[in-house]
Scaffold this motif. Structure first.
Motif, PDB file in Angstrom:
ATOM      1  N   LEU A 521      -2.959  12.833   6.288  1.00 46.84           N
ATOM      2  CA  LEU A 521      -3.375  11.456   6.044  1.00 46.84           C
ATOM      3  C   LEU A 521      -3.973  10.832   7.306  1.00 46.84           C
ATOM      4  O   LEU A 521      -4.965  10.113   7.256  1.00 46.84           O
ATOM      5  CB  LEU A 521      -2.163  10.633   5.577  1.00 46.84           C
ATOM      6  CG  LEU A 521      -2.371   9.142   5.341  1.00 46.84           C
ATOM      7  CD1 LEU A 521      -3.246   8.918   4.112  1.00 46.84           C
ATOM      8  CD2 LEU A 521      -1.023   8.429   5.174  1.00 46.84           C
ATOM      9  N   LEU A 554      -4.036   4.807  -3.331  1.00 52.97           N
ATOM     10  CA  LEU A 554      -3.175   5.943  -2.971  1.00 52.97           C
ATOM     11  C   LEU A 554      -1.788   5.491  -2.570  1.00 52.97           C
ATOM     12  O   LEU A 554      -0.781   6.040  -3.046  1.00 52.97           O
ATOM     13  CB  LEU A 554      -3.817   6.720  -1.815  1.00 52.97           C
ATOM     14  CG  LEU A 554      -2.950   7.840  -1.208  1.00 52.97           C
ATOM     15  CD1 LEU A 554      -2.878   9.034  -2.154  1.00 52.97           C
ATOM     16  CD2 LEU A 554      -3.500   8.245   0.159  1.00 52.97           C
ATOM     17  N   LYS A 559       4.279   6.555  -3.754  1.00 49.71           N
ATOM     18  CA  LYS A 559       3.611   7.565  -2.936  1.00 49.71           C
ATOM     19  C   LYS A 559       4.228   7.631  -1.547  1.00 49.71           C
ATOM     20  O   LYS A 559       4.384   8.729  -0.976  1.00 49.71           O
ATOM     21  CB  LYS A 559       2.122   7.253  -2.832  1.00 49.71           C
ATOM     22  CG  LYS A 559       1.322   8.296  -2.044  1.00 49.71           C
ATOM     23  CD  LYS A 559       1.370   9.675  -2.720  1.00 49.71           C
ATOM     24  CE  LYS A 559       0.524  10.679  -1.979  1.00 49.71           C
ATOM     25  NZ  LYS A 559       0.527  12.012  -2.637  1.00 49.71           N
ATOM     26  N   LEU A 563       5.803  10.866   0.413  1.00 48.81           N
ATOM     27  CA  LEU A 563       5.415  11.315   1.754  1.00 48.81           C
ATOM     28  C   LEU A 563       6.613  11.376   2.689  1.00 48.81           C
ATOM     29  O   LEU A 563       6.695  12.258   3.554  1.00 48.81           O
ATOM     30  CB  LEU A 563       4.342  10.385   2.329  1.00 48.81           C
ATOM     31  CG  LEU A 563       2.995  10.359   1.601  1.00 48.81           C
ATOM     32  CD1 LEU A 563       2.085   9.301   2.201  1.00 48.81           C
ATOM     33  CD2 LEU A 563       2.328  11.728   1.642  1.00 48.81           C
ATOM     34  N   VAL A 618      -2.429  15.009   2.226  1.00 51.37           N
ATOM     35  CA  VAL A 618      -2.865  14.312   1.022  1.00 51.37           C
ATOM     36  C   VAL A 618      -4.261  14.818   0.674  1.00 51.37           C
ATOM     37  O   VAL A 618      -4.911  15.518   1.471  1.00 51.37           O
ATOM     38  CB  VAL A 618      -2.899  12.774   1.216  1.00 51.37           C
ATOM     39  CG1 VAL A 618      -1.519  12.233   1.532  1.00 51.37           C
ATOM     40  CG2 VAL A 618      -3.892  12.389   2.302  1.00 51.37           C
TER      41      VAL A 618
END
Length: 630
Positions: A521, A554, A559, A563, A618
């Protein structure tokens, strides 16, 4: 709105509508050169600095509470004196003002030290100080009357804390500083004021703002928030450091920041000339997102709304800040309560090569067996591995990880602490239990040879709650012996305890941008994270306008939990957006282990949460990735 600057000690021959204020310290360990160097710049009106933190507050608070046992103890930051000495002559010559929080838990004592210092340097600088932040007596009285002081991170009532408060400090605003300057002070010594309070107070004095000029005060609050961590806003902790600082040979001696605050509140962030570092949209955005709690930023003087803020690059190293909305302050302010937590110690082992998990398990079982029933006396006992071994490592160092055994207990004998420096070999102790198994240990068993960390040292617990401003005895003590009471604000607003939190409206399908690349990311997303007590804030943002819809779509709360993986504590996560900055902000409630003072983890300040999330893989649209990584 500008004042008569001649009356306030300025001599620019008329009304100056911009106040230049320089941040000369972001913490007790910051570079000392700033105050001396910036005192030489006669265009700067005010020097301010932050000398204390939640960590230092606990130590100084305990020192103040136990000072009767040691008359030599001081409860303020002597490093400020060392920074001030080489600057005194220039400050007097250039008629600059100074406002700092280095008084910590005893601003009067530091104020008197500085008064003597300016005399020793044969100047006529006038030194005043601000008191009222110590609210220990009020807190103890309110506890007797049933006040629960629920924790800001967890909402847990303080009677579940399990330790006794020794000191409590309230976060004061800037009005006391403004009053001290108005009454002729050149140097104002404070204790626990809010980090931005010196900037607010200086701007109130300089521009003659009133307590209800909330728009202007909110701008000053934001300016103080950006400036108070010194070089954090000029390149420090910047996720774009590789290209713009390191590879550009621009990473040493990052300039200290300067704010230019106008009469209407709007301001520019810049930095010292002829120094390293950088001031751009990204460095300012990162600092703006640091250590905030939501779209509203509370202060004793004003509340600032962050989600409409806009940044404009006016010129190299010059960022203009607009779009700040000011609201009344809350009737409460934050307090930090210190308690003695007990004793803590740690032992490290180095593990190399194969079977790391099994080696850790062997150490753990053997150590716990040695402790026997004594293990029940540890409030905290962790076995944590730092690092991992790559496949077919190229050298031994890369194949080695650190096993840290960390313990906390309220039993000093168990930790070989206090007066037990020369414990007998057969005395039960944490360090002995960890080490005695070496000869029946894992293959290659190697302890760290410096075992001083295995001897317990005291640690402190820190509790953050809210406190009514009208119970604070806020006062200014002037250089001529006058005491001026500072009343609590009367125009206040009570805000919900829980700030607005939301996932994005109308998220777009993540395949809207076509082909993707699986990558970290952080290859295209900047960020910054930090701590406020045990809360951790995390701000993430992109560089280009067309990337914003992708980022907001996103980065939902769900999410982020994905992560975080094993780092997800399962507690509340708040989220809001700052569209003009292409930024998503998360507040991970009670995510850090009790905060920096008593944490059992390496990331005591929460600053590496961002770097952990940015390294996670990602699917990044190729159209964005091909522009080049950060």
């Amino acid at each position: 709105m500008a004042n008569d600057l001649q009356a306030n000690g300025h001599s620019n021959g008329g009304t100056k509508r911009v106040m230049k204020i320089a941040g000369v310290s972001g913490g007790v360990f910051d570079r000392f050169r700033a105050m001396e160097d910036l005192s030489k710049d006669n265009s700067i009106d005010v020097l301010f600095g932050d000398w204390i933190s939640e960590i230092s507050m606990t130590f100084r608070g305990n020192e103040r509470a136990t000072r009767a046992d040691d008359a030599e103890q001081v409860a303020f930051e002597m490093s400020f004196v060392a920074a001030l000495k080489p600057a005194i002559k220039n400050i007097a010559k250039n008629k600059q003002k100074v406002a700092v929080n280095a008084g910590s838990c005893d601003p009067e004592a530091l104020g008197k030290v500085v008064q003597q210092l300016v005399k020793d340097y044969d100047t006529d600088l006038k030194v005043s100080w601000v008191t009222g932040d110590i609210v220990t007596d009020q807190v103890k009285e309110m506890l007797k009357n049933g006040e629960k002081f629920p924790s800001l991170p967890s909402d847990t009532p303080i009677d579940q804390w399990g330790v006794e408060p020794v000191c409590a400090q309230a976060y004061l605003g800037g009005i006391g500083i403004a009053e001290a300057l108005k009454h002729g002070a050149d140097i104002v010594i404070c204790g626990r004021v809010a980090d931005a309070a010196p900037v607010i107070g200086a701007a109130m004095w300089f521009h003659n703002w009133g307590r209800d000029d909330f728009t202007q005060l909110a701008y000053a609050l934001v300016a103080g928030h950006l400036l108070e961590c010194s070089s954090y806003v000029t390149g420090g902790y910047y996720t774009g450091f590789k290209k713009e600082l390191l590879y550009a040979n621009n990473c040493t001696d990052c300039g200290f920041p300067i704010g230019e605050i106008e009469a209407n509140g709007e301001f520019v962030i810049t930095k010292e000339e002829r120094t390293g570092g950088i001031v751009n949209i990204q460095t300012v955005t990162a600092q703006l997102l640091y250590e905030i709690q939501g779209p509203l930023y509370y202060n004793s003087d004003v509340t600032a709304r962050f989600d409409g803020i806009q940044l404009t690059q006016e010129a190299p190293n010059r960022i203009r800040v607009t779009g700040v909305v000011g609201l009344p302050p809350p009737p409460t302010t934050k307090i930090g309560i210190t308690a003695k937590g007990g004793w803590q110690a740690e032992v490290h082992f180095f593990l190399t090569g194969l079977d790391i998990e099994e080696k850790v398990e062997l150490v753990k079982r053997q150590t716990l067996q040695s402790m026997g029933d004594y293990r029940k006396e540890f409030q905290t006992l962790t076995f944590n591995v730092t690092g991992s071994v790559p496949v077919n490592p190229r050298n031994q160092a890369s194949a080695t990880v650190d096993l840290r055994i960390f313990a906390q207990s309220r039993n000093p004998d168990l930790m070989s602490a206090g007066t037990h420096k020369g414990v007998a070999p057969d005395t039960p102790s944490f360090g002995k239990w960890c080490i005695e198994n070496c000869l029946q240990g894992y293959p290659g068993g190697t302890p760290a040879m410096d075992l001083r960390q295995s001897i317990g040292k005291p640690f402190f617990e820190y509790w953050v709650a809210l406190f009514p401003q009208d119970k604070i005895q806020h006062e200014v003590h002037t250089f001529d012996g006058t005491s001026i009471p500072i009343p609590a604000p009367t125009n206040t607003k009570t805000y919900p305890r829980q700030q607005d939190s939301y996932d994005t409206s109308n998220p777009l399908p993540l395949d809207s941008w076509g082909e993707t690349t699986r990558a970290p990311l952080g290859h295209i997303v900047h960020g910054r994270s930090g701590d406020k007590s045990s809360d951790c804030n995390l701000g993430l943002f992109v560089r280009h306008a067309d990337e914003w819809d992708w980022l907001r779509s996103l980065l939902s709360v769900g999410k982020l939990r994905e992560l975080l993986e094993e780092e997800d504590k399962g507690k509340r996560i708040d989220r809001f957006e700052i569209p003009a900055l292409y930024a998503v902000h998360f507040l991970l409630r009670d995510h850090l282990d009790r905060g920096a003072n008593s944490s059992s983890t390496y990331d005591i300040l929460g600053k590496n949460v961002c770097e952990y999330v940015r390294c996670k893989l990602v699917d990044i649209p190729r159209v964005f990735y091909d522009r080049g990584t950060i």
